[in-house]
Design a protein around this motif. Structure first.
Motif, mmCIF file in Angstrom:
data_model
loop_
_atom_site.group_PDB
_atom_site.id
_atom_site.type_symbol
_atom_site.label_atom_id
_atom_site.label_comp_id
_atom_site.label_asym_id
_atom_site.label_seq_id
_atom_site.Cartn_x
_atom_site.Cartn_y
_atom_site.Cartn_z
ATOM 1 N N THR A 22 0.849 -1.190 0.000
ATOM 2 C CA THR A 22 0.000 0.000 0.000
ATOM 3 C C THR A 22 0.883 1.239 0.000
ATOM 4 O O THR A 22 1.845 1.322 0.768
ATOM 5 N N SER A 24 1.208 5.387 0.334
ATOM 6 C CA SER A 24 0.594 6.626 0.821
ATOM 7 C C SER A 24 1.061 7.755 -0.089
ATOM 8 O O SER A 24 2.089 8.397 0.168
ATOM 9 N N PHE A 28 -1.958 8.024 -7.127
ATOM 10 C CA PHE A 28 -1.436 6.646 -7.151
ATOM 11 C C PHE A 28 -1.542 6.020 -8.535
ATOM 12 O O PHE A 28 -0.637 5.306 -8.973
ATOM 13 N N ARG A 29 -2.625 6.279 -9.224
ATOM 14 C CA ARG A 29 -2.843 5.597 -10.496
ATOM 15 C C ARG A 29 -1.786 5.952 -11.540
ATOM 16 O O ARG A 29 -1.613 5.228 -12.521
ATOM 17 N N ARG A 71 -3.331 -4.231 -9.534
ATOM 18 C CA ARG A 71 -3.394 -3.034 -8.699
ATOM 19 C C ARG A 71 -4.852 -2.660 -8.459
ATOM 20 O O ARG A 71 -5.714 -2.923 -9.308
ATOM 21 N N ASN A 73 -6.476 0.764 -7.669
ATOM 22 C CA ASN A 73 -6.215 2.200 -7.522
ATOM 23 C C ASN A 73 -7.116 2.840 -6.470
ATOM 24 O O ASN A 73 -6.764 3.875 -5.905
ATOM 25 N N ASN A 76 -5.067 2.260 -3.350
ATOM 26 C CA ASN A 76 -3.624 2.551 -3.419
ATOM 27 C C ASN A 76 -2.785 1.311 -3.128
ATOM 28 O O ASN A 76 -1.782 1.376 -2.413
ATOM 29 N N THR A 77 -3.169 0.200 -3.720
ATOM 30 C CA THR A 77 -2.540 -1.078 -3.397
ATOM 31 C C THR A 77 -2.136 -1.829 -4.655
ATOM 32 O O THR A 77 -2.858 -1.828 -5.646
#
Length: 125
Positions: A22, A24, A28-29, A71, A73, A76-77
């Motif tokens: 994950t 932070s 993120f994508r 993933r 999105n 966020n993983t």
């Protein structure tokens, strides 16, 4: 960017295991995410990568057909599903992330600027 990997453990040959990482980070994508591994006394090697904002996925030769990277999105993983595990898969697995990876560099650890702390995977025979 902080990356938190989890899911490692001790399994037997032929078993499956799922690793999660994950991040932070906003946006993120747009990040390319990857897994590398390092066995004791050996260099770090590429396992799998999934590009940001792109369908591009890459696998190391030794894990093709057995491992799958994906993933989420919304969370966020990045997930590494590992099937048909072998003793030679034993290593510390690291997740990595970067916004600036080009497709031709997805398999290079030099392309990634952010690294997680690693999670141990041990496969017994």
């Amino acid at each position: 960017v902080q990356l938190q990997a989890s899911g490692g453990g001790l399994v037997q040959a032929g078993d499956s295991l799922s690793l999660s990482c994950t991040a932070s980070v906003p946006g993120f994508r747009g990040y390319t995410l990857a897994w590398f591994r390092q066995a004791p006394g050996k260099e770090r090697t590429f396992v799998a990568a999934i590009k940001g904002n792109s369908p591009a996925i890459r696998y190391g030769d030794s894990v093709k057909g057995r491992f799958a990277i994906s993933r989420d999105n919304s969370k966020n993983t990045v997930i590494l599903q590992m099937n048909s595990l072998k003793p030679e898969d034993t290593a510390v697995y690291y997740c990595a992330a970067s916004r600036t990876v080009i497709v031709s560099s997805m398999t290079s650890d030099q392309a990634y600027s952010n690294w997680g702390q690693g999670t141990q995977v041990t496969v017994s025979s």
